[in-house]
Design a protein around this motif. Structure first.
Motif, mmCIF file in Angstrom:
data_model
loop_
_atom_site.group_PDB
_atom_site.id
_atom_site.type_symbol
_atom_site.label_atom_id
_atom_site.label_comp_id
_atom_site.label_asym_id
_atom_site.label_seq_id
_atom_site.Cartn_x
_atom_site.Cartn_y
_atom_site.Cartn_z
ATOM 1 N N SER A 84 0.839 -1.196 0.000
ATOM 2 C CA SER A 84 0.000 0.000 0.000
ATOM 3 C C SER A 84 0.871 1.243 0.000
ATOM 4 N N PRO A 85 0.367 2.357 -0.548
ATOM 5 C CA PRO A 85 1.136 3.604 -0.520
ATOM 6 C C PRO A 85 1.309 4.101 0.913
ATOM 7 N N GLY A 86 2.405 4.832 1.139
ATOM 8 C CA GLY A 86 2.613 5.491 2.431
ATOM 9 C C GLY A 86 2.098 6.915 2.356
ATOM 10 N N PHE A 87 1.606 7.436 3.462
ATOM 11 C CA PHE A 87 1.076 8.809 3.493
ATOM 12 C C PHE A 87 2.211 9.812 3.692
ATOM 13 N N PRO A 88 2.098 11.013 3.095
ATOM 14 C CA PRO A 88 1.083 11.385 2.119
ATOM 15 C C PRO A 88 1.476 10.891 0.724
ATOM 16 N N PHE A 89 0.475 10.697 -0.123
ATOM 17 C CA PHE A 89 0.744 10.365 -1.518
ATOM 18 C C PHE A 89 -0.279 11.073 -2.395
ATOM 19 N N ILE A 90 0.005 11.114 -3.674
ATOM 20 C CA ILE A 90 -0.944 11.710 -4.622
ATOM 21 C C ILE A 90 -1.521 10.591 -5.475
ATOM 22 N N CYS A 91 -2.821 10.636 -5.663
ATOM 23 C CA CYS A 91 -3.499 9.646 -6.496
ATOM 24 C C CYS A 91 -4.126 10.330 -7.702
ATOM 25 N N LEU A 92 -3.804 9.823 -8.879
ATOM 26 C CA LEU A 92 -4.455 10.270 -10.114
ATOM 27 C C LEU A 92 -5.623 9.319 -10.355
ATOM 28 N N THR A 93 -6.832 9.823 -10.152
ATOM 29 C CA THR A 93 -8.028 8.998 -10.294
ATOM 30 C C THR A 93 -8.681 9.318 -11.630
ATOM 31 N N VAL A 94 -8.711 8.329 -12.516
ATOM 32 C CA VAL A 94 -9.174 8.559 -13.883
ATOM 33 C C VAL A 94 -10.217 7.521 -14.269
ATOM 34 N N SER A 95 -11.428 8.001 -14.573
ATOM 35 C CA SER A 95 -12.500 7.072 -14.959
ATOM 36 C C SER A 95 -13.329 7.689 -16.073
ATOM 37 N N GLY A 96 -14.428 7.015 -16.421
ATOM 38 C CA GLY A 96 -15.308 7.528 -17.468
ATOM 39 C C GLY A 96 -16.007 8.811 -17.075
ATOM 40 N N GLY A 97 -16.213 8.996 -15.777
ATOM 41 C CA GLY A 97 -16.942 10.177 -15.315
ATOM 42 C C GLY A 97 -16.110 11.191 -14.567
ATOM 43 N N HIS A 98 -14.887 10.828 -14.157
ATOM 44 C CA HIS A 98 -14.081 11.713 -13.320
ATOM 45 C C HIS A 98 -12.606 11.683 -13.707
ATOM 46 N N THR A 99 -11.943 12.802 -13.528
ATOM 47 C CA THR A 99 -10.490 12.877 -13.625
ATOM 48 C C THR A 99 -10.041 13.813 -12.521
ATOM 49 N N GLN A 100 -9.300 13.285 -11.539
ATOM 50 C CA GLN A 100 -8.932 14.072 -10.367
ATOM 51 C C GLN A 100 -7.488 13.795 -9.933
ATOM 52 N N ILE A 101 -6.829 14.835 -9.445
ATOM 53 C CA ILE A 101 -5.562 14.674 -8.736
ATOM 54 C C ILE A 101 -5.890 14.870 -7.258
ATOM 55 N N VAL A 102 -5.667 13.817 -6.467
ATOM 56 C CA VAL A 102 -6.077 13.831 -5.064
ATOM 57 C C VAL A 102 -4.841 13.736 -4.161
ATOM 58 N N LEU A 103 -4.721 14.700 -3.235
ATOM 59 C CA LEU A 103 -3.673 14.640 -2.222
ATOM 60 C C LEU A 103 -4.227 13.836 -1.046
ATOM 61 N N VAL A 104 -3.590 12.701 -0.759
ATOM 62 C CA VAL A 104 -4.092 11.784 0.271
ATOM 63 C C VAL A 104 -3.188 11.863 1.499
ATOM 64 N N ARG A 105 -3.706 12.446 2.578
ATOM 65 C CA ARG A 105 -2.921 12.610 3.810
ATOM 66 C C ARG A 105 -3.124 11.439 4.764
ATOM 67 N N ASP A 106 -4.294 10.817 4.703
ATOM 68 C CA ASP A 106 -4.618 9.673 5.551
ATOM 69 C C ASP A 106 -5.766 8.916 4.881
ATOM 70 N N TYR A 107 -6.156 7.785 5.463
ATOM 71 C CA TYR A 107 -7.212 6.965 4.848
ATOM 72 C C TYR A 107 -8.454 7.784 4.491
ATOM 73 N N LEU A 108 -8.878 8.654 5.387
ATOM 74 C CA LEU A 108 -10.114 9.405 5.163
ATOM 75 C C LEU A 108 -9.867 10.908 5.090
ATOM 76 N N ASP A 109 -8.598 11.285 4.890
ATOM 77 C CA ASP A 109 -8.252 12.705 4.769
ATOM 78 C C ASP A 109 -7.687 12.939 3.375
ATOM 79 N N MET A 110 -8.568 13.351 2.470
ATOM 80 C CA MET A 110 -8.186 13.544 1.065
ATOM 81 C C MET A 110 -8.629 14.922 0.593
#
Length: 344
Positions: free
Chosen positions: A135-161
């Motif tokens: 699993s990634p270590g915090f913090p990490f950046i996630c590029l979330t790419v789908s049919g309906g969304h394209t986002q760059i997400v800064l992930v500080r913790d499991y539920l802190d994005m």
């Protein structure tokens, strides 16, 4: 299956679009992840919301039943039920939400509402049955790419994005499907573009990169430019698409991936993060997987790429998000309603 009173066994339910899925996780380890797709949309060249919700109604009980059986878990052993509240197609979400409410009420179990986009990110924390997995270590950046969304997400913790960048119009996955449709490919066309791109020259044709502020994206202009490019070429040569299919796919895929990674690279640098992940349906694209791996090696990043079954919509990612929300005692009420639009 033998369980102790400390085991957290989550049933996850996903019904945001056209896949009905149920998964069982025990203490974050995957026991079952069942997905029922919907062939009915192929004839229409895209997802028809009304048909999707009807198919969910037919699929949801068999899918949940199969997940429980495959996991070797009885419904009485469940600790909580996690379900997708949004974002997604309202009719589809309503089926999953209503089923989760009814089952939770009947079994007197707590419910956990899950944001579909947050779940895509947390798919990286699903462990295999034997507890293995990285699993990634915090913090990490996630590029979330789908049919309906394209986002760059800064992930500080499991539920802190925090979403630091996103598309201002169309998503990258929608761009892939639109390009495929323009070329005459059947739905869903994104995977076909990927397949042909492997045989083509990514620099055969050039397409413009949109100019958008910050870490945001835009793909509507690229789609329009591609349409005009193809129209002009076909006027000159009616067989242009057939003769250059692989090169066209390779070039447009290379362009979309380059647009995605240019903003991602800037965000990684500005936030001083060295671990990066991709998620969502387009994270199954081989061009994106190869390009981010190569960029990661060049930049010294630790790159996290999900298993194929966790790229597209699935209930395992809903269950793992439910697991972390359960640990926080973040429970849902019976009077909640699904939401077609929902921010992380």
């Amino acid at each position: 299956m033998s369980t102790s009173h400390k085991d957290i066994i989550i049933l996850g339910i996903e019904s945001s679009c056209d896949d009905t899925s149920a998964a069982i996780l025990q203490n974050g380890n995957i026991l079952a992840n069942i997905i029922a797709g919907q062939q009915v949309h192929v004839d229409y060249g895209g997802v028809v919301p009304e048909l999707a919700s009807r198919a969910h109604q037919q699929n949801i009980i068999p899918v949940v039943d199969k997940a429980l059986k495959e996991a070797g878990v009885s419904k009485e052993e469940l600790t909580a039920i996690a379900f997708t509240r949004g974002p997604g197609l309202l009719g589809s979400l309503l089926v999953g939400t209503s089923f989760a409410k009814s089952l939770a009420l009947a079994l007197q179990l707590p419910m956990v509402e899950v944001n579909h986009m947050q779940a895509h990110v947390l798919a990286h924390f699903i462990k295999e049955k034997d507890g293995s997995g990285t699993s990634p270590g915090f913090p990490f950046i996630c590029l979330t790419v789908s049919g309906g969304h394209t986002q760059i997400v800064l992930v500080r913790d499991y539920l802190d994005m925090e979403v630091v960048g996103e598309t201002i119009d169309d998503a990258a996955g929608e761009a892939f499907d639109k390009v495929a449709k323009i070329m005459g490919f059947p739905y869903p066309g994104g995977p076909l573009v990927d397949r042909h791109a492997k045989e083509g020259n990514p620099t055969a044709f050039s397409f413009t990169h949109p100019k958008v502020d910050g870490y945001n994206y835009s793909f509507s202009g690229l789609k329009t430019g591609f349409l005009y490019f193809l129209r002009k070429e076909v006027q000159a040569n009616a067989n242009f698409v057939e003769e250059h299919k692989n090169d066209i796919c390779a070039s447009i895929q290379h362009t979309i991936v380059s647009i995605l990674l240019r903003k991602l690279e800037r965000a990684m640098q500005d936030f001083g993060v060295t671990e990066v992940a991709i998620a969502g349906g387009v994270s199954a694209n081989s061009g994106l997987r190869e390009a981010i791996t190569a960029l990661g090696q060049q930049k010294g990043w630790k790159v996290h790429i999900p298993k194929f079954e966790y790229c597209t919509d699935n209930a395992a990612m809903i269950a793992i998000t439910g697991h972390y929300k359960f640990l926080q005692h973040d429970f849902a009420e019976q009077d909640l309603v699904p939401m077609a639009r929902m921010k992380i």
